[in-house]
Design a protein around this motif. Structure first.
Motif, PDB file in Angstrom:
ATOM      1  N   SER A 135       1.373  -8.366 -39.931  1.00  0.00           N
ATOM      2  CA  SER A 135       0.023  -8.614 -39.965  1.00  0.00           C
ATOM      3  C   SER A 135      -0.971  -9.724 -39.791  1.00  0.00           C
ATOM      4  O   SER A 135       0.249 -10.161 -40.313  1.00  0.00           O
ATOM      5  N   TRP A 136      -1.953 -10.038 -38.954  1.00  0.00           N
ATOM      6  CA  TRP A 136      -2.420 -10.898 -38.840  1.00  0.00           C
ATOM      7  C   TRP A 136      -3.825 -11.407 -39.192  1.00  0.00           C
ATOM      8  O   TRP A 136      -4.325 -10.307 -39.324  1.00  0.00           O
ATOM      9  N   ALA A 137      -4.515 -12.586 -38.561  1.00  0.00           N
ATOM     10  CA  ALA A 137      -5.715 -12.842 -38.854  1.00  0.00           C
ATOM     11  C   ALA A 137      -5.890 -13.717 -38.908  1.00  0.00           C
ATOM     12  O   ALA A 137      -5.243 -15.079 -39.487  1.00  0.00           O
ATOM     13  N   SER A 138      -7.335 -13.844 -38.219  1.00  0.00           N
ATOM     14  CA  SER A 138      -8.290 -15.602 -38.064  1.00  0.00           C
ATOM     15  C   SER A 138      -9.213 -15.826 -38.682  1.00  0.00           C
ATOM     16  O   SER A 138      -9.776 -15.097 -38.830  1.00  0.00           O
ATOM     17  N   TYR A 139      -9.226 -16.289 -40.055  1.00  0.00           N
ATOM     18  CA  TYR A 139      -9.890 -17.067 -41.276  1.00  0.00           C
ATOM     19  C   TYR A 139     -10.961 -18.064 -40.162  1.00  0.00           C
ATOM     20  O   TYR A 139      -9.929 -19.514 -40.487  1.00  0.00           O
ATOM     21  N   GLN A 140     -12.111 -17.842 -39.560  1.00  0.00           N
ATOM     22  CA  GLN A 140     -12.731 -19.454 -39.468  1.00  0.00           C
ATOM     23  C   GLN A 140     -14.160 -19.371 -39.924  1.00  0.00           C
ATOM     24  O   GLN A 140     -15.321 -18.017 -40.183  1.00  0.00           O
TER      25      GLN A 140
END
Ligand SMILES: *[C@@H]1O[C@H](CO)[C@@H](O)[C@H](O)[C@H]1NC(C)=O
Ligand SMILES: *[C@@H]1O[C@H](CO)[C@@H](O)[C@H](O)[C@H]1NC(C)=O
Ligand SMILES: *[C@@H]1O[C@H](CO)[C@@H](O)[C@H](O)[C@H]1NC(C)=O
Ligand SMILES: *[C@@H]1O[C@H](CO)[C@@H](O)[C@H](O)[C@H]1NC(C)=O
Ligand SMILES: *[C@@H]1O[C@H](CO)[C@@H](O)[C@H](O)[C@H]1NC(C)=O
Ligand SMILES: *[C@@H]1O[C@H](CO)[C@@H](O)[C@H](O)[C@H]1NC(C)=O
Ligand SMILES: *[C@@H]1O[C@H](CO)[C@@H](O)[C@H](O)[C@H]1NC(C)=O
Ligand SMILES: *[C@@H]1O[C@H](CO)[C@@H](O)[C@H](O)[C@H]1NC(C)=O
Ligand SMILES: *[C@@H]1O[C@H](CO)[C@@H](O)[C@H](O)[C@H]1NC(C)=O
Ligand SMILES: *[C@@H]1O[C@H](CO)[C@@H](O)[C@H](O)[C@H]1NC(C)=O
Ligand SMILES: *[C@@H]1O[C@H](CO)[C@@H](O)[C@H](O)[C@H]1NC(C)=O
Ligand SMILES: *[C@@H]1O[C@H](CO)[C@@H](O)[C@H](O)[C@H]1NC(C)=O
Length: 459
Positions: A135-140
């Motif tokens: 799983s992955w995510a980009s938190y901006q």
């Protein structure tokens, strides 16, 4: 190219000390300062076990020389809890190509921060991770809503509400969204999330296994200073280090900077390895192995036995694996010195995003073997016979009065859905008088606006 020396001179004049203002009551508390409220956490997925860590979090800061960051108390305190990397270098200038390279293995000749997109046949780390169900995510921090594709977004200046809206979010610091292979799939697009979502995900114990964190344009130091970023770290990271939903005994956290500040020096930046996965015996040590942003790819490839992108991630000179991970995975690093490899060139590297040395997007090296040992990922629409060896010589599109075909938003993107985000309107000058300038240029028009705001400040 640009009148950088003047800008750097102004930087010295204008980099006044700013007082940190927390954007929320704490890192796990929602705030309207992040714009969109969270619509719920990601779902928990089965953890895919790695050889040296199970979660990899990269936290990005901006434009700081290694020696400057290295002399800051907070970074020093954190270094003593982890591993200090003293020969870690960025790849070029300005920001956008460094972020882009860290997830795609190349910056494709890019030498500016223009709104661009990378065609769907070009693969990224997301392909490698999803192939293994990681799983992955980009938190901006201040992306207004999940999957927003605009160039920037300005919102209420919470540092000083008497000041106009401020550009807290920029796309150029959100690398995965720049690739069409990511952005054109809704399930992938929605994994570009703001800090209200971050709070929801951590609180639900649903933080993914591969995570990028980009603090907003004040907290990452872009328009402030290393001291401001240090205060943000004390507010945000230090408490999270004790939260097992964020940092458990198999979490590796990388603090790094996109590029250094002084273009006329080699482009090395302070990078720290933190978190429960750092072996006790190595805490407080300095590692002098040569690393670059491509090491962010090779290290996870080694850890999870992934395939590769067949680009910079498989160039052995530029992609040493973080040593304790190399040791745990049986990978052999090469012995090189940052003094022998200059990565401060800008604009002189041919590629599909370089208008004066343009070549089309070419295939990766399909014969490459990366640190994970798996095959090179070949995405749909990739002509593997169109290699660097057969590509035409670079041409000067500017001389032909043409631009590279990849400028502007992705076809079908939501880039222009909000008037706050269409043009990057709003100021990049922070509300409490801090302003830091450098060659981190969006495009000529914005550059003009920046110069007039500088003139206004000086006036
Ligand atoms: C960074 O700081 C550490 C600890 O003070 C020191 O050993 C190291 O030489 C410094 N590195 C640079 C490049 O200044
Ligand atoms: C990934 O998950 C899917 C759906 O649950 C499954 O079919 C597939 O075998 C998994 N792949 C790997 C490499 O575990
Ligand atoms: C949550 O959904 C609402 C309604 O669609 C939207 O306005 C908001 O921006 C969403 N929040 C995020 C973080 O995407
Ligand atoms: C920009 O967004 C902020 C906060 O979301 C809002 O208060 C402001 O009115 C918006 N400005 C424009 C020009 O839409
Ligand atoms: C985190 O835990 C350590 C030891 O377990 C403790 O010394 C420290 O004060 C804690 N920090 C915070 C911010 O809670
Ligand atoms: C790491 O934490 C897990 C879950 O809390 C525990 O089961 C495991 O024994 C720990 N491993 C080490 C090496 O401490
Ligand atoms: C890059 O850094 C080297 C070493 O410090 C310096 O000699 C060179 O002038 C720099 N190149 C540019 C384009 O500034
Ligand atoms: C790998 O990187 C080095 C250093 O930049 C460069 O000299 C070399 O040409 C690269 N190798 C390949 C195969 O691109
Ligand atoms: C990748 O796709 C772009 C856009 O369709 C095309 O211009 C380029 O030639 C393709 N490259 C390869 C190697 O398939
Ligand atoms: C490309 O063309 C432009 C416009 O004629 C010129 O200014 C520039 O020097 C050229 N660059 C290269 C690398 O040939
Ligand atoms: C270059 O293109 C622009 C916009 O299409 C046009 O206005 C201009 O006349 C062109 N210049 C030359 C030298 O062809
Ligand atoms: C907030 O901004 C206003 C308007 O620019 C300014 O007059 C005031 O001094 C600022 N307040 C602080 C605490 O910086």
């Amino acid at each position: 190219m640009y009148a950088l020396p003047d800008i750097l001179f102004l930087s010295a004049v204008l980099a006044v000390r700013a007082q940190f203002v927390p954007p929320s009551e704490g890192p796990l508390v929602a705030s309207t300062n992040y714009v969109g409220a969270s619509n719920g956490s990601l779902s928990k997925t089965q953890v895919v076990t790695g050889k040296a860590f199970n979660r990899f979090i990269t936290i990005w800061f901006e434009n700081t020389d290694l020696s400057t960051a290295n002399s800051t108390t907070t970074f020093d305190d954190l270094a003593n809890q982890g591993i200090r990397l003293d020969q870690y270098c960025s790849l070029t200038h300005p920001s956008q190509p460094n972020y882009v390279a860290s997830v795609g293995g190349d910056f494709f000749g890019m030498w500016d921060d223009s709104l661009c997109h990378i065609p769907p046949n070009i693969s990224t780390v997301v392909d490698l991770l999803e192939e293994k169900n990681i799983s992955w995510a980009s938190y901006q921090e201040n992306i207004p809503f999940d999957g927003y594709e605009g160039l920037s977004f300005s919102s209420k200046n919470y540092v000083n509400t008497s000041e106009p809206d401020f550009v807290f979010y920029v796309r150029r610091h959100n690398p995965t969204i720049i690739y069409d292979s990511v952005a054109s799939e809704p399930s992938r697009l929605s994994r570009h999330r703001n800090f209200n979502d971050f709070a929801a995900d951590v609180n639900a114990s649903a933080l993914p296994q591969w995570v990028i964190v980009t603090p907003n344009m004040l907290n990452d130091g872009r328009n402030t200073s290393i001291d401001y970023s240090a205060q943000w770290l004390e507010y945000w990271l230090v408490p999270l280090l004790n939260d097992t939903n964020f940092n458990d005994n198999s979490t590796l956290i990388v603090l790094t900077f996109d590029e250094n500040e002084s273009d006329n020096e080699n482009n090395c930046v302070l990078t720290l390895l933190l978190g429960g996965a750092v072996p006790q015996s190595l805490r407080g040590t300095t590692d002098l192995t040569y690393y670059t942003h491509y090491s962010l790819l090779s290290t996870i490839e080694a850890n999870w036995g992934l395939g590769s992108l067949g680009r910079g991630d498989t160039n052995k000179t530029l992609s040493n694996v973080f040593s304790f991970v190399a040791e745990a995975t049986g990978y052999t690093n090469v012995n090189v010195s940052s003094n022998d490899i200059l990565t401060n060139a800008t604009g002189t590297i041919p590629g599909p995003l370089n208008p004066v040395l343009y070549v089309p997007f070419t295939a990766p090296n399909t014969a490459a073997v990366g640190a994970g040992g798996g095959p090179v990922f070949i995405g749909p629409g990739m002509d593997t016979s169109f290699t660097v060896a057969v590509a035409p010589s670079p041409v000067n599109l500017t001389a032909q009065n043409k631009t590279v075909p990849w400028l502007g938003p992705r076809n079908g993107s939501n880039a222009v859905t909000n008037s706050n985000g269409t043009s990057g309107s709003g100021t990049e000058k922070s509300g409490n008088g801090a302003i830091k300038m450098r060659g981190d240029i969006v495009h000529a028009a914005a550059f003009g606006a920046i110069l007039s705001s500088v003139a206004a400040v000086l006036a």
